[in-house]
Write an enzyme that holds these catalytic residues in place. Structure first.
Site, PDB file in Angstrom:
ATOM      1  N   ASN A   9       1.202  -1.163   0.276  1.00 53.49           N
ATOM      2  CA  ASN A   9      -0.540  -0.217  -0.246  1.00 53.49           C
ATOM      3  C   ASN A   9       0.478   1.200   0.210  1.00 53.49           C
ATOM      4  O   ASN A   9       1.336   1.776   1.389  1.00 53.49           O
ATOM      5  CB  ASN A   9      -1.123   0.044   1.061  1.00 53.49           C
ATOM      6  CG  ASN A   9      -1.687   1.223   1.013  1.00 53.49           C
ATOM      7  OD1 ASN A   9      -2.147   1.703   0.208  1.00 53.49           O
ATOM      8  ND2 ASN A   9      -2.592   1.346   2.859  1.00 53.49           N
ATOM      9  N   LYS A  11      -0.058   4.254  -0.527  1.00 52.79           N
ATOM     10  CA  LYS A  11      -0.199   5.929  -0.162  1.00 52.79           C
ATOM     11  C   LYS A  11       0.006   7.058  -0.433  1.00 52.79           C
ATOM     12  O   LYS A  11      -0.196   6.662  -1.725  1.00 52.79           O
ATOM     13  CB  LYS A  11       0.168   6.295   1.778  1.00 52.79           C
ATOM     14  CG  LYS A  11      -0.294   4.385   2.840  1.00 52.79           C
ATOM     15  CD  LYS A  11      -0.173   4.507   3.869  1.00 52.79           C
ATOM     16  CE  LYS A  11      -0.081   3.441   4.650  1.00 52.79           C
ATOM     17  NZ  LYS A  11       0.051   3.572   6.011  1.00 52.79           N
ATOM     18  N   HIS A  96      -9.573   0.871   5.501  1.00 50.91           N
ATOM     19  CA  HIS A  96      -8.243   1.348   5.814  1.00 50.91           C
ATOM     20  C   HIS A  96      -8.466   2.551   6.884  1.00 50.91           C
ATOM     21  O   HIS A  96      -8.686   2.972   7.259  1.00 50.91           O
ATOM     22  CB  HIS A  96      -6.535   1.805   4.646  1.00 50.91           C
ATOM     23  CG  HIS A  96      -5.678   1.393   5.445  1.00 50.91           C
ATOM     24  ND1 HIS A  96      -5.223   2.842   6.416  1.00 50.91           N
ATOM     25  CD2 HIS A  96      -4.409   0.783   5.417  1.00 50.91           C
ATOM     26  CE1 HIS A  96      -3.839   2.587   6.834  1.00 50.91           C
ATOM     27  NE2 HIS A  96      -3.488   1.566   5.977  1.00 50.91           N
ATOM     28  N   GLU A  98      -6.942   4.723   7.982  1.00 54.71           N
ATOM     29  CA  GLU A  98      -6.255   5.715   7.472  1.00 54.71           C
ATOM     30  C   GLU A  98      -7.932   6.582   7.523  1.00 54.71           C
ATOM     31  O   GLU A  98      -7.688   7.647   7.347  1.00 54.71           O
ATOM     32  CB  GLU A  98      -5.223   6.076   7.078  1.00 54.71           C
ATOM     33  CG  GLU A  98      -3.824   5.665   7.807  1.00 54.71           C
ATOM     34  CD  GLU A  98      -2.229   5.787   6.789  1.00 54.71           C
ATOM     35  OE1 GLU A  98      -2.839   5.266   5.466  1.00 54.71           O
ATOM     36  OE2 GLU A  98      -1.466   5.303   7.389  1.00 54.71           O
ATOM     37  N   GLU A 168      -5.310  -4.535  10.935  1.00 51.47           N
ATOM     38  CA  GLU A 168      -4.032  -3.752  10.818  1.00 51.47           C
ATOM     39  C   GLU A 168      -4.368  -3.654  12.499  1.00 51.47           C
ATOM     40  O   GLU A 168      -5.189  -2.628  12.350  1.00 51.47           O
ATOM     41  CB  GLU A 168      -3.919  -2.780   9.983  1.00 51.47           C
ATOM     42  CG  GLU A 168      -3.784  -3.549   8.472  1.00 51.47           C
ATOM     43  CD  GLU A 168      -3.246  -2.696   7.607  1.00 51.47           C
ATOM     44  OE1 GLU A 168      -2.483  -2.945   6.948  1.00 51.47           O
ATOM     45  OE2 GLU A 168      -4.179  -1.355   7.209  1.00 51.47           O
ATOM     46  N   GLY A 174       2.649   2.214  10.933  1.00 52.17           N
ATOM     47  CA  GLY A 174       3.878   3.122  10.854  1.00 52.17           C
ATOM     48  C   GLY A 174       4.794   3.023  11.946  1.00 52.17           C
ATOM     49  O   GLY A 174       4.861   4.365  11.708  1.00 52.17           O
ATOM     50  N   SER A 214       3.589  -2.736  10.514  1.00 53.90           N
ATOM     51  CA  SER A 214       5.055  -2.379  10.194  1.00 53.90           C
ATOM     52  C   SER A 214       5.596  -3.748   9.751  1.00 53.90           C
ATOM     53  O   SER A 214       6.697  -4.375  10.479  1.00 53.90           O
ATOM     54  CB  SER A 214       6.210  -2.097  11.829  1.00 53.90           C
ATOM     55  OG  SER A 214       5.342  -0.444  11.813  1.00 53.90           O
TER      56      SER A 214
HETATM   57  C1  PEP Z   1      -0.579   0.347   6.604  1.00 56.50           C
HETATM   58  O1  PEP Z   1      -0.418   1.025   5.931  1.00 56.50           O
HETATM   59  O2  PEP Z   1      -1.809  -1.164   5.084  1.00 56.50           O
HETATM   60  C2  PEP Z   1       0.293  -0.591   6.737  1.00 56.50           C
HETATM   61  C3  PEP Z   1       0.768  -1.883   7.298  1.00 56.50           C
HETATM   62  O3  PEP Z   1       1.693   0.554   7.429  1.00 56.50           O
HETATM   63  P1  PEP Z   1       3.040  -0.021   7.681  1.00 56.50           P
HETATM   64  O4  PEP Z   1       3.999  -1.555   7.029  1.00 56.50           O
HETATM   65  O5  PEP Z   1       4.463   1.132   7.256  1.00 56.50           O
HETATM   66  O6  PEP Z   1       2.714  -0.357   9.263  1.00 56.50           O
END
Ligand code: PEP
Length: 251
Positions: A9, A11, A96, A98, A168, A174, A214
């Site tokens: 992803n 973003k 998601h 966000e 998630e 992040g 992460s």
């Molecule tokens: C995400 O935003 O879907 C995600 C998993 O981000 P990150 O891997 O950077 O934690």
């Protein structure tokens, strides 16, 4: 057997030039005999071009990062599922954290997006996840069940088979903090059990459940070795071809 999937992803990162460069590098270095499905989720603007670039590798698919809850009309700046389908995409990421947090998308909005997406014969990566506070208050299982129930469980068992789940935990996205393998497996198992209960064992067994938060080359192998973890939704580490490929090669 269910599918192993690693989805990147991107973003709101990468210009057109750097996006196309990243795709070139991934396609060049990717091992052809892998069974893992790889999904790239660029910004809308590059979706069509990237879908065209990926069409010769049957394991590489593309996803939009969002779609409108509306079908069409006077919604300036919005992108519909129909438009995404017309750009040769395969998936849409829906829900998601966000989008839920910064754009206030409710479970009802997400259910509408899911319907619009499936109506265009696109597949869905449906995200769910709890905040740190919810986990500390021990309401994380109830929360995830509610997100799945309100966002998805109006679907029949044929349509639900077009859905991939991404668990998630918000506190891991992040932040560099990954859920422990035990925490992730525990939640994935919980999610699979909800699918067993609602749709029966055959359907529940086939749903791919990805972990996101992460996930990196250093922890992917351990996470992916868990019984109910079928891959990852990768943010930061998907912006670098070598890291992303190392995660794909963790299966
Ligand atoms: C995400 O935003 O879907 C995600 C998993 O981000 P990150 O891997 O950077 O934690």
């Amino acid at each position: 057997m269910r599918k192993n999937i690693v989805a990147g992803n991107w973003k709101m990162n990468l210009t057109r030039g750097s996006s196309l460069g990243l795709v070139d590098e991934i396609l060049e270095k990717i091992s052809k005999d892998k069974n893992t499905e790889i999904i790239l989720s660029p910004p809308f603007l590059y979706l069509y071009k990237i879908a065209k670039m990926c069409r010769f590798n049957k394991n590489v698919k593309v996803a939009a990062q969002n779609c409108s809850k509306e079908v069409k009309g006077a919604f300036t700046g919005e992108i519909s599922a129909e438009m995404i389908a017309s750009c040769a995409a395969d998936y849409v990421i829906i829900g998601h954290s966000e989008r839920r947090e910064y754009f206030l998308e409710s479970n009802d909005d997400l259910a509408a997006k899911v319907n619009n997406t499936l109506a265009e014969n696109l597949k869905v990566i449906f995200c769910c996840g709890e905040s740190l506070k919810q986990r500390e208050n021990e309401i994380h299982f109830d929360w995830i069940k509610q997100q799945l129930t309100q966002g998805l469980f109006h679907l029949d068992s044929t349509k639900i088979s077009e859905i991939v789940i991404a668990y998630e935990p918000i506190w891991a996205i992040g932040t560099g903090v990954t859920a422990s393998t035990e925490q992730a497996q525990e939640m994935h198992n919980f999610i699979r059990n909800i699918f067993y209960e609602k749709y029966g064992n055959e359907v529940g067994e086939k749903i791919s459940i990805l972990y996101g938060g992460s996930c990196k080359p250093t922890n992917a192998k351990e996470l992916f070795s868990q019984k109910d973890i079928d891959g990852g939704l990768i943010g930061g580490a998907s912006l670098n071809a070598d890291d992303f490929l190392a995660i794909i090669n963790s299966f």
